[in-house]
Design an enzyme around this catalytic site. Structure first.
Site, PDB file in Angstrom:
ATOM      1  N   GLU A  55       0.816  -1.217   0.000  1.00 31.51           N
ATOM      2  CA  GLU A  55       0.000   0.000   0.000  1.00 31.51           C
ATOM      3  C   GLU A  55       0.849   1.268   0.000  1.00 31.51           C
ATOM      4  O   GLU A  55       0.532   2.245  -0.671  1.00 31.51           O
ATOM      5  CB  GLU A  55      -0.911  -0.002   1.232  1.00 31.51           C
ATOM      6  CG  GLU A  55      -1.835   1.191   1.295  1.00 31.51           C
ATOM      7  CD  GLU A  55      -2.663   1.209   2.560  1.00 31.51           C
ATOM      8  OE1 GLU A  55      -3.227   2.267   2.857  1.00 31.51           O
ATOM      9  OE2 GLU A  55      -2.734   0.177   3.251  1.00 31.51           O
ATOM     10  N   ASP A  56       1.941   1.257   0.769  1.00 33.81           N
ATOM     11  CA  ASP A  56       2.666   2.505   1.024  1.00 33.81           C
ATOM     12  C   ASP A  56       4.013   2.636   0.320  1.00 33.81           C
ATOM     13  O   ASP A  56       4.695   3.636   0.499  1.00 33.81           O
ATOM     14  CB  ASP A  56       2.887   2.665   2.537  1.00 33.81           C
ATOM     15  CG  ASP A  56       1.574   2.890   3.274  1.00 33.81           C
ATOM     16  OD1 ASP A  56       0.640   3.396   2.642  1.00 33.81           O
ATOM     17  OD2 ASP A  56       1.482   2.555   4.464  1.00 33.81           O
TER      18      ASP A  56
END
Length: 713
Positions: free
Chosen positions: A76-77
């Protein structure tokens, strides 16, 4: 900040043969991809996955789980991909990390829809591999421990509310009470800071006296056990602030009236010792009737076992005492993590899998819900931690949420039993259907063939299964009413044109009309008239297109001609229907390329919405109709966009120029300058479809000092 060496030491201590290499590699990978990222607390981002891995190590989880904990945010990051994770760390780690990953990258229409879909995905993965939720709980716990670094009080409150509504109950259902208690306490501080501070102040005020009291009571208990040669560990502890607050609210008590701010626990070697200690406590102090619970003989569904009793203590006050074995205490602290064991990625403990079948049931119950509000409401119902345990007449134990009724019990046995339920006996005596069942009662359902559910049952049933089956029946009933209404409307309209509806309905001609509208049975066509999807006049025109009609027919033809002309202009085809007025929802402004759905609107034909439109989701699904884009047309459609940028001279001119260069026309524009020197520019532009819109958005992102561009609606 916890160090990787501390985690590796814990893992080796818990599992001497563990594969620590995969944890070491996950740490190095996570450190590399998160390099340069910072938390709101000012710490390096790597501190978060390390803390999560530390919590998982405390729960004695396996190497794969801890490696996944170190990697849970990388997809996600960071720039890391699923393929990369799978290739380096294997399928198991990838499966868990994918399950934990939120859906924040997908273009949901609202924060509520995103939250619902994120939790839905988590539940689906959780039913497949329970380690997903254990990592999610550890992730949420560390985020709650650092929630004070969020600058927005509204954001803090929202996260805390989600935690107390969803994650704390999951912790309880999994039997991990220390996580459940800490999540509730941390959330309470942000949801109701005034009450939290007040309870904290009051507990601290008499702390010295209470600590002296704990020592005195512990000595009484220990002396009694020693006299009877029972080896035991005795502890006293303060209850959590949230638990005290809930008791004050639920029983309408002042702080001084809450008797069990302090609870005592006796931990022994064997189950017989537990019952012996219980007898000794009841001989030392008088027990309070109805305050004794035997979770050893009748464990909770999450495997929790203990004896709970409340007695009148040495100073005339009430004392809560819990009695359990060391093994039961371990399970009470770790819950499912104490039992869950893996070998080559496969669950080997079948009993544990059966015990947690509620996870699978929860997923199955939720799959049908499209409305985010309804989905979240039903997840909360399913996760409600308080339960009652009742018996069938054959002695089988059934678990139901607190407040459940005989109707819930009937649907739990079988959907048919629920539908045909006319009464119930509890312990041999007849009770009302809305009677709230209590633990230990024997429930017998009285049924009658041909009986049907009542709409009133929705006011008191507590389980999702009962609620969904009753609603299903109501929808069927609505169809029958629409059939009756449609028949009546057709008879009246046909009479105006001197046609015998009842004779025509049985003809072959009518069957071809039914098929031309895309239905298989005549009843479906007539029900559609009752719903408002089709008008009787449309059917009449199919039957007798050359029939001379009165002024009403003439007027109708004018309306049809107008509708047809309008329809030809629109780039949408209504499946199975002609002569239908089509318009687009202003709330979501669909354009070619968007998935779309149509809704019958009385007097306005078909309104087309995007399938993700929040307003469309709230509409009656019975009025839904399939529509599709007309591929032959290349019209332009209005769409609203928001351009957020830093303020500078010439900004608006550059933005407008890039929109024009992308082949889009600006229909309207207005700007709002914010206090922080940012500008929100709202444009309505005409585009030919989603691909065209994407080109416009990408062009705008190239403009200097533009921070964000997004579609509205």
């Amino acid at each position: 900040m916890i160090r990787i060496t501390d985690i590796l030491d814990k893992v080796t201590e818990n599992h001497p043969d563990a594969d620590v290499d995969i944890i070491d590699r996950a740490y190095i990978f996570s450190a590399r991809v998160h390099d340069g990222q910072m938390r709101l607390s000012g710490e390096p981002y790597l501190s978060h996955p390390l803390e999560v891995a530390g919590i998982l190590a405390d729960m004695k989880l396996d190497s794969v789980s801890i490696a996944a904990g170190l990697l849970h945010d990388v997809i996600e990051d960071t720039h890391a991909t699923e393929e990369e994770i799978g290739e380096i760390f294997g399928h198991d780690v990838l499966h868990i990390v994918s399950g934990v990953t939120k859906l924040s990258k997908l273009p949901f229409n609202s924060a509520q829809a995103r939250e619902a879909e994120s939790i839905r995905k988590m539940l689906l993965a959780m039913a497949d591999d329970i380690r997903v939720i254990l990592i999610k709980l550890a992730d949420r716990l560390h985020n709650m421990r650092t929630l004070q670094f969020h600058k927005s009080a509204a954001k803090q409150k929202k996260i805390a509310k989600e935690t107390i509504d969803i994650y704390a109950p999951i912790g309880a259902r999994l039997g991990i009470y220390w996580i459940k208690n800490e999540l509730e306490n941390l959330s309470f501080e942000f949801i109701n800071p005034e009450a939290w501070q007040e309870i904290r102040r009051r507990v601290a005020k008499d702390k010295q006296d209470r600590e002296s009291y704990i020592t005195t009571v512990k000595n009484y208990i220990q002396r009694k056990l020693d006299e009877n040669h029972l080896k035991a560990e005795v502890t006293g502890r303060y209850k959590h602030f949230y638990s005290i607050h809930q008791k004050m609210l639920s029983q309408n008590l002042s702080f001084e009236e809450v008797y069990d701010i302090i609870a005592f626990r006796i931990i022994l070697d064997t189950i017989p010792h537990c019952y012996e200690a219980l007898g000794l406590m009841h001989s030392l102090w008088r027990p309070i009737a109805k305050k004794f619970k035997d979770y050893i003989g009748m464990p909770k569904p999450n495997m929790y076992q203990s004896l709970h009793t409340t007695v009148i203590g040495p100073y005339g006050e009430r004392i809560e005492i819990q009695i359990r074995t060391h093994e039961m205490d371990r399970v009470a602290k770790s819950g499912i993590a104490a039992h869950w064991s893996y070998k080559e990625g496969k669950v080997i403990d079948e009993n544990v899998s059966k015990t947690f079948a509620w996870v699978q049931n929860l997923v199955e119950n939720q799959e049908a819900f499209r409305d985010p509000d309804e989905f979240l409401e039903n997840v909360r119902i399913d996760l409600f931690p308080d339960e009652v345990y009742v018996f069938t007449p054959h002695g089988e134990i059934k678990s139901l949420p607190k407040g459940a009724t005989p109707v819930d019990f009937a649907y739990l046995i079988h959907s048919e039993v629920g539908a045909q339920c006319v009464g119930a006996k509890v312990n041999g005596r007849m009770v009302p259907l809305k009677y709230e069942l209590q633990t230990g009662e024997i429930v017998e359902v009285v049924t009658s063939k041909g009986h049907h559910p009542s709409k009133d049952w929705l006011h008191f049933v507590k389980t999702v299964k009962a609620r969904s089956r009753i609603r299903q029946w109501i929808k069927t009933q609505e169809k029958e009413r629409s059939l009756s209404l449609g028949r009546e409307m057709c008879e009246k309209a046909f009479r105006k044109f001197r046609l015998n509806f009842n004779a025509l309905i049985k003809s072959e001609e009518m069957q071809s009309v039914v098929e031309s509208f895309g239905f298989k049975q005549t009843d479906d066509l007539i029900a559609s008239v009752g719903y408002g999807k089709i008008t009787p006049l449309q059917i009449i025109r199919k039957i007798s297109p050359k029939e001379e009609v009165d002024n009403a027919e003439s007027l109708f033809n004018k309306v049809v001609a107008k509708e047809k002309k309008r329809r030809d202009k629109d780039g949408v085809v209504v499946k199975g229907m002609d002569d239908i007025l089509v318009r687009f929802g202003k709330c979501c402004q669909p354009v070619p390329g968007d998935p779309i759905i149509g809704y019958i609107t009385r007097g306005y034909g078909v309104t087309v919405h995007r399938t993700t439109c929040v307003n469309a989701m709230k509409m009656n699904p019975e009025r839904q109709i399939e529509v599709e884009w007309n591929q032959e047309r290349t019209d332009s459609y209005p769409v609203k966009i928001l351009v957020r940028s830093l303020d500078r001279v010439g900004l608006l001119a550059d933005v407008a120029a890039n929109i024009t260069k992308s082949g889009a026309n600006i229909l309207s524009a207005h700007t709002e300058t914010k206090e922080n020197q940012t500008v929100d520019s709202y444009f309505t532009v005409s585009v030919q479809g989603t691909e065209h819109l994407t080109r416009v958005v990408e062009a705008l992102k190239q403009v200097r000092q533009v921070l964000d561009v997004k579609r509205l609606g």
